[in-house]
Design a protein around this motif. Structure first.
Motif, PDB file in Angstrom:
ATOM      1  N   GLN A 234      65.163  -9.697 113.807  1.00  0.00           N
ATOM      2  CA  GLN A 234      65.467 -10.233 115.139  1.00  0.00           C
ATOM      3  C   GLN A 234      66.705  -9.576 115.742  1.00  0.00           C
ATOM      4  O   GLN A 234      67.228 -10.026 116.745  1.00  0.00           O
ATOM      5  CB  GLN A 234      65.691 -11.744 115.044  1.00  0.00           C
ATOM      6  CG  GLN A 234      64.508 -12.513 114.499  1.00  0.00           C
ATOM      7  CD  GLN A 234      64.863 -13.961 114.195  1.00  0.00           C
ATOM      8  OE1 GLN A 234      65.542 -14.632 114.976  1.00  0.00           O
ATOM      9  NE2 GLN A 234      64.395 -14.453 113.060  1.00  0.00           N
ATOM     10  N   SER A 235      67.167  -8.496 115.110  1.00  0.00           N
ATOM     11  CA  SER A 235      68.372  -7.819 115.578  1.00  0.00           C
ATOM     12  C   SER A 235      68.012  -6.445 116.114  1.00  0.00           C
ATOM     13  O   SER A 235      66.843  -6.077 116.182  1.00  0.00           O
ATOM     14  CB  SER A 235      69.374  -7.673 114.429  1.00  0.00           C
ATOM     15  OG  SER A 235      68.970  -6.645 113.538  1.00  0.00           O
ATOM     16  N   GLU A 236      69.046  -5.687 116.466  1.00  0.00           N
ATOM     17  CA  GLU A 236      68.862  -4.315 116.953  1.00  0.00           C
ATOM     18  C   GLU A 236      69.146  -3.293 115.852  1.00  0.00           C
ATOM     19  O   GLU A 236      69.504  -2.157 116.120  1.00  0.00           O
ATOM     20  CB  GLU A 236      69.809  -4.058 118.140  1.00  0.00           C
ATOM     21  CG  GLU A 236      69.502  -4.906 119.349  1.00  0.00           C
ATOM     22  CD  GLU A 236      68.278  -4.428 120.121  1.00  0.00           C
ATOM     23  OE1 GLU A 236      67.841  -3.290 119.878  1.00  0.00           O
ATOM     24  OE2 GLU A 236      67.759  -5.188 120.952  1.00  0.00           O
ATOM     25  N   ALA A 237      68.957  -3.695 114.613  1.00  0.00           N
ATOM     26  CA  ALA A 237      69.356  -2.855 113.485  1.00  0.00           C
ATOM     27  C   ALA A 237      68.607  -1.539 113.415  1.00  0.00           C
ATOM     28  O   ALA A 237      69.135  -0.541 112.928  1.00  0.00           O
ATOM     29  CB  ALA A 237      69.168  -3.623 112.178  1.00  0.00           C
ATOM     30  N   SER A 238      67.353  -1.514 113.885  1.00  0.00           N
ATOM     31  CA  SER A 238      66.566  -0.289 113.734  1.00  0.00           C
ATOM     32  C   SER A 238      67.013   0.829 114.653  1.00  0.00           C
ATOM     33  O   SER A 238      66.503   1.936 114.569  1.00  0.00           O
ATOM     34  CB  SER A 238      65.083  -0.589 113.989  1.00  0.00           C
ATOM     35  OG  SER A 238      64.910  -1.088 115.308  1.00  0.00           O
TER      36      SER A 238
END
Length: 624
Positions: A234-238
């Protein structure tokens, strides 16, 4: 992908552009900073060190002479900031602030310069003193937070945030202080309170992606990998290297190695990321992959600072405060290669190569040489005319990564920029060998660049083959059309096709003075002197200080009977020191002034060759 922590991709676009642009998070981060009037004022102070900077090298502050009184150090500091000389600016602003310790502008200016130059310890001590004297500034508050974080005084961090913050912005809406406080609660052993603090911040839609990333790291640090996996999705980690690394490590802890390998295999340009390659190798060999993206709260806060640095640097109006946030991240987490790399790249952008090299060296000592960062460094050194250093760096990169085609292209480009054309060819040969099975779009520029090197080294048959092959891949590439077309006209070959190619290049890039010069000079070579006038006058309008263009315009004016104007252009070409360009024969211009163009041409065996156009330094130049 560029180095950067948190949930924001780094400033300059690279391979991952388009996969996750992180626009919302970037807007969120910039919004968190911009409304604060004190930091806006600091941005103006720091702006003297970036936006109006001149490309000069950092100087050794030990060589800066002491200046008495207030006015002298202040003026010297201002001059140093205009020149981006952070070290000298720090020395002089510290002197000036000592003469007037009540001046907030001088205090903040000294903090900006000290932090930018890498003297974060001195800046933090100065900030601590301002707190003890009960006259802190917002930048002093940020530095004091960093000082307490580095010392792992987590209760001190919590107390400072709660006592020194704006009442207008609740903590759950404050990305910087809210996230720092949540990490500090975890460091103080209050894990339940830390999770609650993170979760309260995720209620805000704008903050949720980046806060979920930090909460995922915190959960993983506590061993709750199932929750960490849900949150990181649910984050912008990618969208950035550390986020991808964290996701792979979390999947490995859950014994989901196949998913981790699939995630890595989907990454474009994986061969240029040694950290991810090493991860893949460990997974393929069945070796354990520990979770070590963060080792404690300080590392998590360093990720946050890198997010702010990245957002500030990549905003429409890049903020010089980006460097300060990157410096603080590196100070808090000195073994974080992303913080060092971002500091290096921001320093490089400001032409502070000596300071940048110290950071690049630190990364190399960690065994974390990054090809993309090195390629950026090589390009910056070349553009700053530090060609010997660029060549040394390119040789080191191609030696360290002999299977990476881009490293050989970079080496060929550096050699070509130094007019070592014959020496550039083997590097392009090696790159094209490595790209033998690559898609055609990956091969067009090495073919073009090798064609330039071959043409300039007198091997036109091979050059022609390369340029035609590149043109087959990129039929509408303006500089390529221009280069081959002009080369043919210069050799009196394929004249009709060559002229059409140059006309097409002008259509594709109508404002390019070099291509307009080529069109005019093509008409000149074909004896169509009147047709040559208009494009050459358009070219000179964009390149008035180029001696070759002025010389060409003089020749064209002469051939249409505008003798006085021709002489003016030739004299102007001489005034521009054509010998330094290496493209214009000053003695030939003087001969034309003495005897006229026809007499000079009659004495020559054939037409005098001139460069087809300014050749691109790199692929980025060719595609602009």
């Amino acid at each position: 992908m560029k180095p950067g922590g948190g949930g924001v991709a780094c400033p300059r676009p690279a391979r991952y552009a388009g996969r996750n642009a992180n626009v919302n998070v970037r807007k969120c981060l910039v919004t968190q900073i911009r409304p604060r009037p004190t930091l806006l004022r600091l941005a103006l102070i720091a702006g003297l060190m970036g936006a109006t900077a001149l490309p000069v090298l950092a100087q050794d502050t030990a060589a800066a002479p002491p200046i008495r009184g207030l006015a002298g150090p202040y003026l010297a500091a201002r001059m140093a900031t205009v020149e981006n000389d952070f070290r000298a600016a720090a020395r002089y602003f510290v002197q000036a602030s000592a003469h007037d310790p009540q001046d907030v502008y001088l205090q903040d200016s000294a903090l900006v310069a000290l932090a930018s130059s890498g003297e974060v310890e001195r800046a933090a001590v100065m900030a601590e003193r301002l707190f003890l004297e009960e006259r802190p500034t917002e930048l002093a508050g940020l530095l004091r937070r960093a000082q307490l974080i580095r010392a792992e005084d987590w209760q001190g961090v919590i107390d400072l945030i709660e006592a020194n913050r704006s009442p207008d912005l609740p903590l759950e809406q404050d990305l910087m202080d809210g996230t720092i406080r949540a990490w500090a609660l975890l460091g103080a052993g209050r894990a339940t309170d830390a999770v609650a603090a993170f979760e309260a911040m995720t209620a805000g839609e704008a903050l949720a992606p980046i806060v979920n990333y930090h909460l995922a790291l915190a959960r993983a640090l506590a061993g709750d990998y199932e929750a960490a996996d849900r949150l990181i999705l649910q984050s912008e980690a990618s969208g950035h290297l550390m986020g991808l690394t964290a996701r792979v490590q979390i999947l490995s802890q859950l014994d989901r190695q196949d998913e981790a390998l699939a995630l890595l295999s989907d990454i474009e340009g994986l061969e240029a990321e040694p950290q991810l390659l090493a991860l893949r190798q460990r997974l393929e060999q069945g070796q354990p992959v520990p979770f070590d993206v963060v080792a404690g709260p300080g590392d998590g806060i360093a990720h946050l600072l890198l997010s702010f640095a990245s957002a500030l640097a990549s905003s429409p109006d890049p903020e010089p405060l980006a460097l300060i946030h990157a410096r603080l991240a590196a100070w808090i987490a000195p073994q974080n290669p992303e913080a060092r790399l971002m500091s290096a790249q921001l320093l490089q952008d400001r032409q502070q190569f000596d300071l940048a090299e110290a950071e690049f060296d630190a990364v190399r000592r960690m065994g974390q040489m990054r090809p993309q960062a090195e390629l950026s460094r090589i390009d910056a050194l070349s553009r700053a005319d530090r060609r010997e250093e660029a060549e040394k760096a390119a040789l080191a990169l191609s030696s360290a990564y002999p299977g990476l085609a881009q490293s050989w292209v970079a080496l060929g480009d550096v050699m070509r920029q130094q007019e070592k054309y014959a020496e550039a060819v083997p590097s392009y040969d090696r790159a094209l060998d490595l790209l033998a099975d690559a898609p055609p779009q990956a091969r067009w520029f090495p073919l073009y660049a090798r064609g330039i090197a071959l043409e300039r080294s007198g091997q036109f048959e091979r050059a022609e083959a390369d340029l035609l092959a590149a043109l087959e891949i990129r039929p509408d590439q303006a500089s390529l059309l221009n280069y081959l077309g002009y080369s043919w006209i210069d050799r009196n070959q394929n004249l009709d096709r060559a002229l059409e190619m140059i006309k097409r290049a002008v259509e594709l890039s109508p404002g390019d003075g070099y291509i307009l010069d080529s069109l005019a000079w093509a008409y000149f070579r074909l004896g169509r002197y009147q047709d040559a006038v208009a494009p050459m006058e358009q070219s000179i309008a964009t390149m008035a200080s180029d001696p070759l263009v002025n010389d060409h315009l003089g020749d064209i004016y002469w051939m249409v009977g505008r003798y006085r104007e021709a002489q003016i252009q030739w004299r102007r070409a001489l005034s521009l020191e054509p010998a330094e360009s290496g493209e214009v024969d000053a003695d030939r211009i003087r001969a034309k002034l003495d005897r006229g163009l026809e007499a000079v041409m009659a004495e020559e065996d054939g037409p005098v060759a001139s460069a087809p156009s300014q050749s691109p330094q790199t692929e980025a130049d060719a595609t602009e």
